[in-house]
Write an enzyme that holds these catalytic residues in place. Structure first.
Site, short mmCIF file in Angstrom:
data_model
loop_
_atom_site.label_atom_id
_atom_site.label_comp_id
_atom_site.label_asym_id
_atom_site.label_seq_id
_atom_site.Cartn_x
_atom_site.Cartn_y
_atom_site.Cartn_z
N ALA A 27 10.84 15.39 13.24
CA ALA A 27 10.49 16.80 13.07
C ALA A 27 11.70 17.73 13.06
O ALA A 27 11.53 18.95 13.03
CB ALA A 27 9.53 17.23 14.18
N ASN B 171 10.38 13.19 21.40
CA ASN B 171 11.09 12.35 20.44
C ASN B 171 12.21 13.10 19.72
O ASN B 171 13.21 12.49 19.32
CB ASN B 171 10.11 11.75 19.43
CG ASN B 171 9.34 10.58 20.00
OD1 ASN B 171 9.91 9.68 20.61
ND2 ASN B 171 8.02 10.58 19.84
N HIS C 162 11.33 23.78 17.44
CA HIS C 162 12.45 22.95 17.88
C HIS C 162 13.75 23.71 17.60
O HIS C 162 14.01 24.10 16.46
CB HIS C 162 12.46 21.62 17.13
CG HIS C 162 11.18 20.85 17.25
ND1 HIS C 162 10.78 20.24 18.40
CD2 HIS C 162 10.19 20.62 16.33
CE1 HIS C 162 9.60 19.65 18.21
NE2 HIS C 162 9.25 19.87 16.96
#
Length: 269
Positions: free
Chosen positions: A126, A192, A222
Site C-alpha cells: 500500500a 505490513n 500512510h
C-alpha cells in the site's frame, strides 16, 4: 499462465475480480478445508481462468507447478507454506511482509529460495517510494519515521483495544509508538507497510512507527519521512480501504496484480 493463490479473503477476491477481464489459463486456489464449499460457489472464478482448481492440500498446489504463487493469507501462511513453495522452486510473492520481522523465518525463506533458484518477491503493497528508500540504504543507514492512520474500526480485534476505547474516540489517538519489529508482532494485519519500509532500509529496529486511530478518517493514510546521507524525502498516500476488510488498502491488491502482470509478461507462449 498458471497462477496460484494462497488464501481467498478480500485481497484474493479482488485479484480474481480483476482477472475476470484479464484471465489466466489456469488458477489454483489454496484455501482452508472449511472454506472449500463456499469458494466453489464463487461465480467470479469461472471468469478468472479457463481451468480452476481449489484445494486444501499444499502438495497438490506444488505438484501443479504454477508459474507464480501469491500469498495473501496472513503471517501464519508465510511461515507455514511459503518455505515449501520456494523450496519447490516456485516463484512466490509474499504480501504479509510483517512476518519477516522474525529473523529465523526470513532466513528460512531466503535459504529456500537460493537453494532452488526460486524468486522471493516482496511487493510494495500500500506504499510508494520504496525504490528511492532502497537506493539511499545503499549509501548509509536511513532513519525512517512512519505514521499509519486508520479509522477505529480498522483496529478492532487488535492490541489497540487494550490501550483506548475505540468506540468513543473524538480525536485522533496514537496508541502505539515503537519499532517496526514490535509493530509487526503486535499488529500483524495492520503493520505490513511499516515492515515494507523496514525491509527497504535494512532494519526492523531503525524504523520508528506510530499507529493512530482517527474517528474522522475515511480510509487508510500512510505517511513517512526519511533522513539519509544521500538525501531526505517524505511520502504520503491516502488509500481507500478494501470493501471486504477495512484493515487493508485497495492498493495492496493492485500491488499484487502488478507482480502477476510482470510475471505473465516474461512467459513465452
Amino acid at each position: 499462465m498458471h497462477l496460484a493463490l494462497i488464501g481467498y479473503g478480500s485481497i484474493g477476491r479482488a485479484i480474481v475480480a480483476w482477472l475476470g477481464a484479464h484471465p489466466v489459463s489456469d488458477l489454483t486456489l489454496f484455501v482452508r478445508s472449511a472454506a472449500i464449499g463456499k469458494t466453489v460457489k464463487d461465480e467470479a472464478l469461472g471468469r478468472a481462468a479457463d481451468t480452476v482448481q481449489i484445494t486444501d492440500d499444499l502438495g497438490t498446489l506444488i505438484a501443479g507447478a504454477p508459474d507464480l504463487v501469491v500469498e495473501c493469507a496472513g503471517h501464519s501462511s508465510v511461515s507455514t507454506h511459503c518455505p515449501e513453495t520456494l523450496a519447490a522452486g516456485l516463484d512466490t510473492v509474499v504480501i504479509s511482509v510483517g512476518a519477516l520481522a522474525d529473523p529465523a523465518l526470513y532466513a528460512a525463506l531466503e535459504g529456500a529460495a537460493k537453494a532452488s533458484s526460486a524468486h522471493l518477491i516482496l511487493p510494495a503493497g500500500a506504499i510508494g517510494g520504496i525504490d528511492l528508500l532502497s537506493a539511499l540504504a545503499l549509501v548509509d543507514e536511513p532513519h525512517v519515521s512512519y505514521r499509519g492512520t486508520k479509522p477505529p474500526a480498522a483496529w478492532r480485534g487488535t492490541a489497540a483495544e487494550g490501550t483506548c476505547d475505540l468506540s468513543y474516540l473524538s480525536a485522533p489517538k496514537t496508541f502505539f509508538d515503537g519499532s517496526a519489529r514490535e509493530a509487526a508482532r503486535l499488529y500483524p494485519k495492520n503493520a505490513n507497510v511499516a515492515a515494507t519500509l523496514a525491509l527497504a532500509c535494512g532494519s526492523f529496529d531503525r524504523v520508528r512507527v506510530q499507529l493512530i486511530a482517527d474517528p474522522t478518517a475515511t480510509g487508510n493514510a500512510h505517511q513517512y519521512e526519511v533522513r539519509a546521507q544521500g538525501g531526505t524525502f517524505a511520502f504520503r498516500t491516502d488509500a481507500a480501504a478494501s470493501s471486504g476488510n477495512v484493515k487493508t488498502s485497495v492498493s495492496t491488491a493492485y500491488s499484487l496484480i502488478r507482480e502477476i502482470n510482470r510475471k505473465r509478461a516474461t512467459l513465452v507462449i
